[in-house]
Scaffold this motif. Sequence first.
Motif, PDB file in Angstrom:
ATOM      1  N   PHE A   1       0.863  -1.184   0.000  1.00  0.00           N
ATOM      2  CA  PHE A   1       0.000   0.000   0.000  1.00  0.00           C
ATOM      3  C   PHE A   1       0.896   1.229   0.000  1.00  0.00           C
ATOM      4  O   PHE A   1       2.075   1.163   0.375  1.00  0.00           O
ATOM      5  N   ALA A   2       0.351   2.356  -0.414  1.00  0.00           N
ATOM      6  CA  ALA A   2       1.041   3.635  -0.258  1.00  0.00           C
ATOM      7  C   ALA A   2       0.028   4.622   0.303  1.00  0.00           C
ATOM      8  O   ALA A   2      -1.027   4.845  -0.308  1.00  0.00           O
ATOM      9  N   ALA A   3       0.321   5.146   1.467  1.00  0.00           N
ATOM     10  CA  ALA A   3      -0.529   6.171   2.084  1.00  0.00           C
ATOM     11  C   ALA A   3       0.175   7.495   1.849  1.00  0.00           C
ATOM     12  O   ALA A   3       1.218   7.753   2.439  1.00  0.00           O
ATOM     13  N   GLU A   4      -0.385   8.316   0.973  1.00  0.00           N
ATOM     14  CA  GLU A   4       0.299   9.545   0.564  1.00  0.00           C
ATOM     15  C   GLU A   4      -0.589  10.757   0.797  1.00  0.00           C
ATOM     16  O   GLU A   4      -1.819  10.646   0.803  1.00  0.00           O
TER      17      GLU A   4
ATOM     18  N   ALA B   1       2.971   9.222  -8.540  1.00  0.00           N
ATOM     19  CA  ALA B   1       4.441   9.220  -8.678  1.00  0.00           C
ATOM     20  C   ALA B   1       5.082   8.520  -7.478  1.00  0.00           C
ATOM     21  O   ALA B   1       5.983   7.679  -7.640  1.00  0.00           O
ATOM     22  N   ASN B   2       4.610   8.820  -6.278  1.00  0.00           N
ATOM     23  CA  ASN B   2       5.194   8.184  -5.090  1.00  0.00           C
ATOM     24  C   ASN B   2       4.908   6.683  -5.068  1.00  0.00           C
ATOM     25  O   ASN B   2       5.756   5.879  -4.679  1.00  0.00           O
ATOM     26  N   ALA B   3       3.692   6.310  -5.494  1.00  0.00           N
ATOM     27  CA  ALA B   3       3.337   4.881  -5.509  1.00  0.00           C
ATOM     28  C   ALA B   3       4.182   4.135  -6.548  1.00  0.00           C
ATOM     29  O   ALA B   3       4.671   3.028  -6.296  1.00  0.00           O
ATOM     30  N   ARG B   4       4.388   4.755  -7.700  1.00  0.00           N
ATOM     31  CA  ARG B   4       5.179   4.102  -8.758  1.00  0.00           C
ATOM     32  C   ARG B   4       6.642   3.940  -8.328  1.00  0.00           C
ATOM     33  O   ARG B   4       7.273   2.925  -8.596  1.00  0.00           O
TER      34      ARG B   4
ATOM     35  N   CYS C   1       7.399  -4.685  -6.055  1.00  0.00           N
ATOM     36  CA  CYS C   1       6.019  -5.177  -5.904  1.00  0.00           C
ATOM     37  C   CYS C   1       5.395  -5.440  -7.279  1.00  0.00           C
ATOM     38  O   CYS C   1       5.833  -4.916  -8.298  1.00  0.00           O
ATOM     39  N   ASP C   2       4.329  -6.259  -7.285  1.00  0.00           N
ATOM     40  CA  ASP C   2       3.536  -6.460  -8.495  1.00  0.00           C
ATOM     41  C   ASP C   2       2.452  -5.399  -8.607  1.00  0.00           C
ATOM     42  O   ASP C   2       1.945  -5.121  -9.684  1.00  0.00           O
ATOM     43  N   LEU C   3       2.086  -4.836  -7.454  1.00  0.00           N
ATOM     44  CA  LEU C   3       1.004  -3.841  -7.421  1.00  0.00           C
ATOM     45  C   LEU C   3       1.176  -2.985  -6.172  1.00  0.00           C
ATOM     46  O   LEU C   3       1.506  -3.515  -5.108  1.00  0.00           O
ATOM     47  N   ILE C   4       0.959  -1.677  -6.338  1.00  0.00           N
ATOM     48  CA  ILE C   4       0.846  -0.799  -5.166  1.00  0.00           C
ATOM     49  C   ILE C   4      -0.581  -0.239  -5.141  1.00  0.00           C
ATOM     50  O   ILE C   4      -1.073   0.291  -6.148  1.00  0.00           O
TER      51      ILE C   4
ATOM     52  N   LEU D   1      -6.009   4.023  -5.993  1.00  0.00           N
ATOM     53  CA  LEU D   1      -5.329   4.031  -7.292  1.00  0.00           C
ATOM     54  C   LEU D   1      -4.476   2.769  -7.317  1.00  0.00           C
ATOM     55  O   LEU D   1      -3.604   2.600  -6.450  1.00  0.00           O
ATOM     56  N   LEU D   2      -4.769   1.874  -8.269  1.00  0.00           N
ATOM     57  CA  LEU D   2      -4.000   0.629  -8.353  1.00  0.00           C
ATOM     58  C   LEU D   2      -2.871   0.854  -9.348  1.00  0.00           C
ATOM     59  O   LEU D   2      -3.116   1.066 -10.544  1.00  0.00           O
ATOM     60  N   VAL D   3      -1.652   0.836  -8.849  1.00  0.00           N
ATOM     61  CA  VAL D   3      -0.496   1.168  -9.689  1.00  0.00           C
ATOM     62  C   VAL D   3       0.268  -0.116 -10.017  1.00  0.00           C
ATOM     63  O   VAL D   3       0.887  -0.737  -9.139  1.00  0.00           O
ATOM     64  N   PHE D   4       0.159  -0.535 -11.290  1.00  0.00           N
ATOM     65  CA  PHE D   4       0.853  -1.722 -11.801  1.00  0.00           C
ATOM     66  C   PHE D   4       2.086  -1.253 -12.584  1.00  0.00           C
ATOM     67  O   PHE D   4       2.169  -0.094 -12.977  1.00  0.00           O
ATOM     68  N   PRO D   5       3.025  -2.164 -12.901  1.00  0.00           N
ATOM     69  CA  PRO D   5       4.207  -1.732 -13.648  1.00  0.00           C
ATOM     70  C   PRO D   5       3.869  -1.059 -14.984  1.00  0.00           C
ATOM     71  O   PRO D   5       4.524  -0.104 -15.377  1.00  0.00           O
TER      72      PRO D   5
END
Length: 214
Positions: free
Chosen positions: A136-139, A145-148, A156-159, A179-183
Amino acid sequence: MKVLITAGPTREPLDPVRYLTNRSSGKMGYALAQAFADAGHQVLLVSGPSQLDVPPGVDFLPIETADEMHQAVARHLPRMEAAVFAAAVADYRPATVAGQKIKKAGETLTLELVRTPDILGEARDKMGFDGILVGFAAETENLEANARDKLGRKRCDLIVANDVSKPDIGFDSDRNELLLVFPEHTVALPEDEKHHLARHVVKEIELLAAGRKS
Ligand code: PMT
């Protein structure tokens, strides 16, 4: 699929009656545990202190501190096929824990804090986990940008990113916006109940697992 989920806050003791913690209720992680169990997966929920009931059919491992969560994850991760780190783990803990209640003395009190283990950051390299890894990313700014950046650094495979500056969603709320951030791409899940969002996240993780197998 065997899935480990971390949830809730950690509590970092200062003396026998005081601790440092945060506003995480565990709702997001418990909703994920329930959604995985409802979809027929085998779930181990490693949770910091929470008022919530453990979802039926979910194995439960309660912890208090970041160090305890670290030990629990290191012990159980090797037999998992996926891991989702929804916990709000303290990044720092008091350098020493006073044996007796700290007495008031001067006008100010300075605490020395030291880093806790980065559990998500250790999953690939130190723990050798090669299953589906979801952080997870708590921003409060630059969400994508921070999650990526986290996605790459923690391998990770997903944030799953959430903007925790928005009132009424995120920490200690029944609702969230993700926001699901994949590669290679990003999927926005608009504001909804955490239980509904959790079902979407589970489907995306099932797709990632199916993609690995084929
Ligand atoms: O519990 P709720 O009230 O439902 O609130 C949900 C939530 C806001 C806590 C949840 O949606 C969320 O964002 N969880 C992650 C909170 C967080 O600590 O994010 P972070 O950006 O600081 O950490 C990034 C990732 O590293 C997270 O997967 C976290 O679990 C992990 N981490 C962080 C520190 C640490 N020492 N070890 C870790 O594994």
